[in-house]
Motif scaffolding. Structure first.
Motif, PDB file in Angstrom:
ATOM      1  N   SER A  44      -5.720 -26.968 -14.742  1.00  0.00           N
ATOM      2  CA  SER A  44      -4.924 -27.990 -15.675  1.00  0.00           C
ATOM      3  C   SER A  44      -4.024 -28.775 -14.962  1.00  0.00           C
ATOM      4  CB  SER A  44      -4.438 -27.487 -16.886  1.00  0.00           C
ATOM      5  OG  SER A  44      -3.431 -26.379 -16.433  1.00  0.00           O
ATOM      6  N   GLY A  45      -3.473 -28.103 -13.391  1.00  0.00           N
ATOM      7  CA  GLY A  45      -2.437 -28.857 -12.879  1.00  0.00           C
ATOM      8  C   GLY A  45      -1.214 -28.179 -13.198  1.00  0.00           C
ATOM      9  N   LYS A  46      -1.010 -27.119 -13.363  1.00  0.00           N
ATOM     10  CA  LYS A  46       0.514 -26.425 -13.635  1.00  0.00           C
ATOM     11  C   LYS A  46       1.264 -26.611 -12.574  1.00  0.00           C
ATOM     12  CE  LYS A  46      -1.069 -22.626 -15.226  1.00  0.00           C
ATOM     13  NZ  LYS A  46      -2.505 -22.823 -14.843  1.00  0.00           N
ATOM     14  N   PRO A  48       1.352 -28.528  -9.848  1.00  0.00           N
ATOM     15  CA  PRO A  48       1.742 -29.746  -9.370  1.00  0.00           C
ATOM     16  C   PRO A  48       2.774 -30.342 -10.525  1.00  0.00           C
ATOM     17  CG  PRO A  48      -0.585 -29.855  -9.692  1.00  0.00           C
ATOM     18  CD  PRO A  48      -0.051 -28.441  -9.618  1.00  0.00           C
ATOM     19  N   PHE A  49       2.401 -30.078 -11.733  1.00  0.00           N
ATOM     20  CA  PHE A  49       3.346 -30.423 -12.788  1.00  0.00           C
ATOM     21  C   PHE A  49       4.740 -29.830 -12.750  1.00  0.00           C
ATOM     22  CE2 PHE A  49       5.264 -30.357 -16.989  1.00  0.00           C
ATOM     23  CZ  PHE A  49       5.030 -31.665 -17.518  1.00  0.00           C
ATOM     24  N   GLU A  93       0.784 -20.436  -4.965  1.00  0.00           N
ATOM     25  CA  GLU A  93       1.406 -21.212  -5.935  1.00  0.00           C
ATOM     26  C   GLU A  93       2.918 -21.147  -5.755  1.00  0.00           C
ATOM     27  OE1 GLU A  93      -0.853 -20.567  -9.427  1.00  0.00           O
ATOM     28  OE2 GLU A  93      -2.186 -22.232  -8.940  1.00  0.00           O
ATOM     29  N   ARG A 196      -2.952 -38.442 -12.588  1.00  0.00           N
ATOM     30  CA  ARG A 196      -3.276 -37.471 -11.202  1.00  0.00           C
ATOM     31  C   ARG A 196      -3.458 -38.580 -10.151  1.00  0.00           C
ATOM     32  NH1 ARG A 196      -5.143 -32.149 -13.234  1.00  0.00           N
ATOM     33  NH2 ARG A 196      -6.337 -31.996 -11.129  1.00  0.00           N
ATOM     34  N   GLN A 218     -13.243 -31.396  -9.820  1.00  0.00           N
ATOM     35  CA  GLN A 218     -11.936 -32.317 -10.255  1.00  0.00           C
ATOM     36  C   GLN A 218     -11.501 -32.856  -8.776  1.00  0.00           C
ATOM     37  OE1 GLN A 218      -9.010 -30.606 -12.538  1.00  0.00           O
ATOM     38  NE2 GLN A 218     -10.011 -30.999 -14.501  1.00  0.00           N
ATOM     39  N   THR A 265      -7.151 -28.672   0.138  1.00  0.00           N
ATOM     40  CA  THR A 265      -5.923 -28.898  -0.906  1.00  0.00           C
ATOM     41  C   THR A 265      -4.682 -28.105  -0.246  1.00  0.00           C
ATOM     42  OG1 THR A 265      -6.123 -26.899  -2.094  1.00  0.00           O
ATOM     43  CG2 THR A 265      -7.544 -28.653  -2.942  1.00  0.00           C
ATOM     44  N   LEU A 287      -2.022 -33.532  -4.375  1.00  0.00           N
ATOM     45  CA  LEU A 287      -1.988 -34.039  -5.651  1.00  0.00           C
ATOM     46  C   LEU A 287      -0.779 -34.015  -6.157  1.00  0.00           C
ATOM     47  CD1 LEU A 287      -3.591 -34.418  -8.140  1.00  0.00           C
ATOM     48  CD2 LEU A 287      -3.701 -31.834  -8.647  1.00  0.00           C
ATOM     49  N   LEU A 289       1.202 -35.166  -9.721  1.00  0.00           N
ATOM     50  CA  LEU A 289       1.237 -35.763 -11.255  1.00  0.00           C
ATOM     51  C   LEU A 289       2.200 -36.589 -11.732  1.00  0.00           C
ATOM     52  CD1 LEU A 289       0.052 -32.196 -12.681  1.00  0.00           C
ATOM     53  CD2 LEU A 289      -1.431 -34.274 -11.788  1.00  0.00           C
TER      54      LEU A 289
END
Length: 315
Positions: A44-46, A48-49, A93, A196, A218, A265, A287, A289
């Motif tokens: 879900s992109g946690k 980078p968010f 992460e 994104r 994705q 990535t 990436l 956001l």
């Protein structure tokens, strides 16, 4: 519903009910806690968010730290992330967050103990940003942000599907983050829109793309949308720690396809470590956001924190 998913859903509902009724205890830290999470497994992109939102808060003069489980690390003990460390020590992460955000990151299976260490070691921090913790209800939070993918509304509960909780669990959220132009609607919830963007430095066009992500499609789709020709795509498990045999596989793919090089990535670059030196022409896609109406979103969050716990930003 799949019988296994029905059983899983029953356990989730029971657990949430025990927390809602105060039967299971909740621990509260001295400083406000903003949680960033989701209701599905990965993709879900946690991360980078958290990085993007952390920068938005820091731009307002807010000093913060990040509390994370540190998925995939060798120890469950609480530890302060050394940006020069390894994913085996701290998780891929948390390392990425520490390197890109430049704020203290504390990892531990027990996020409450991680928060206590943060408050002891980093007195300059004024709030905690809690990574991937919508289901970690043992720790009190003052604001819950939940990222929701376009496909979440159509997914099933684990193990048949990818949902950790049913969509109805979003009633606990304070803000729901949706992809730009999303058709998903969450009645009664403040919705933030998120764009994104993927950036690749360098001029390679014909490449082998590889990654170890929960939703690799994705990543590959974003590369294609940016005009890059993917001669071959190679998928590894999420949070994969690369080995010499993986490097050999990648080199053989490049030779077979006559690709100019590789693209992967930022998380995979961390998990490659020193092995990346054996992959000439390996570029990292970044990436990013971008939260639409970010100023209004941050202002709304800060108003809520002031109402709930008296928190006020320094600027």
């Amino acid at each position: 519903m799949n019988p296994a998913s029905a059983l899983f859903g029953g356990i989730v509902r029971l657990r949430n009910a025990l927390y809602d009724r105060g039967i299971l205890g909740v621990h509260k830290l001295a400083r406000p806690v903003i949680s960033v999470g989701n209701i599905s497994v990965g993709g879900s992109g946690k991360t980078p968010f958290v990085i993007s939102f952390g920068h938005l808060l820091m731009e307002r003069g807010i000093k913060l730290d990040i509390l994370s489980r540190g998925y995939g690390r060798e120890s469950k003990a609480v530890a302060i992330v050394d940006p020069n460390g390894s994913p085996d020590q701290f998780g891929d992460e948390p390392l990425l967050i520490a390197r890109k955000l430049g704020a203290p990151v504390i990892v531990g299976a027990d996020r409450y103990k991680a928060g206590l260490l943060a408050e002891q070691k980093f007195p300059q921090s004024t709030l905690h940003l809690l990574d991937d913790a919508f289901q970690h209800r043992r720790l009190h939070r003052d604001f819950d942000i939940v990222l929701v993918g376009e496909e979440d509304a159509r997914e099933s509960l684990l193990p048949a599907g990818r949902l950790r909780e049913p969509v109805s669990a979003l009633t606990r959220a304070d803000a729901v983050v949706l992809p730009s132009a999303s058709t998903v609607t969450i009645p009664g919830k403040t919705a933030w829109q998120m764009r994104r963007n993927i950036q690749v430095e360098g001029s390679m066009n014909r490449v082998v793309a590889f990654c170890g992500l929960a939703r690799p499609a994705q990543f590959f789709a974003a590369l294609k949308d940016s005009g890059i020709q993917l001669l071959e795509t190679i998928i590894f498990p999420d949070h994969h720690r690369y080995r010499q045999s993986d490097v050999q596989r990648l080199l053989e793919s490049r030779k077979r396809t006559e690709a100019q090089g590789f693209i992967t990535t930022e998380k995979d670059a961390i998990n490659l470590g020193a092995l990346s030196k054996q992959l000439p022409g390996c570029e990292t896609a970044i990436l990013q956001l971008e939260l639409e109406n970010a100023t209004e979103a941050v202002a709304a969050l800060l108003r809520t924190l002031e109402q709930r716990c008296g928190f006020r930003a320094s600027s």
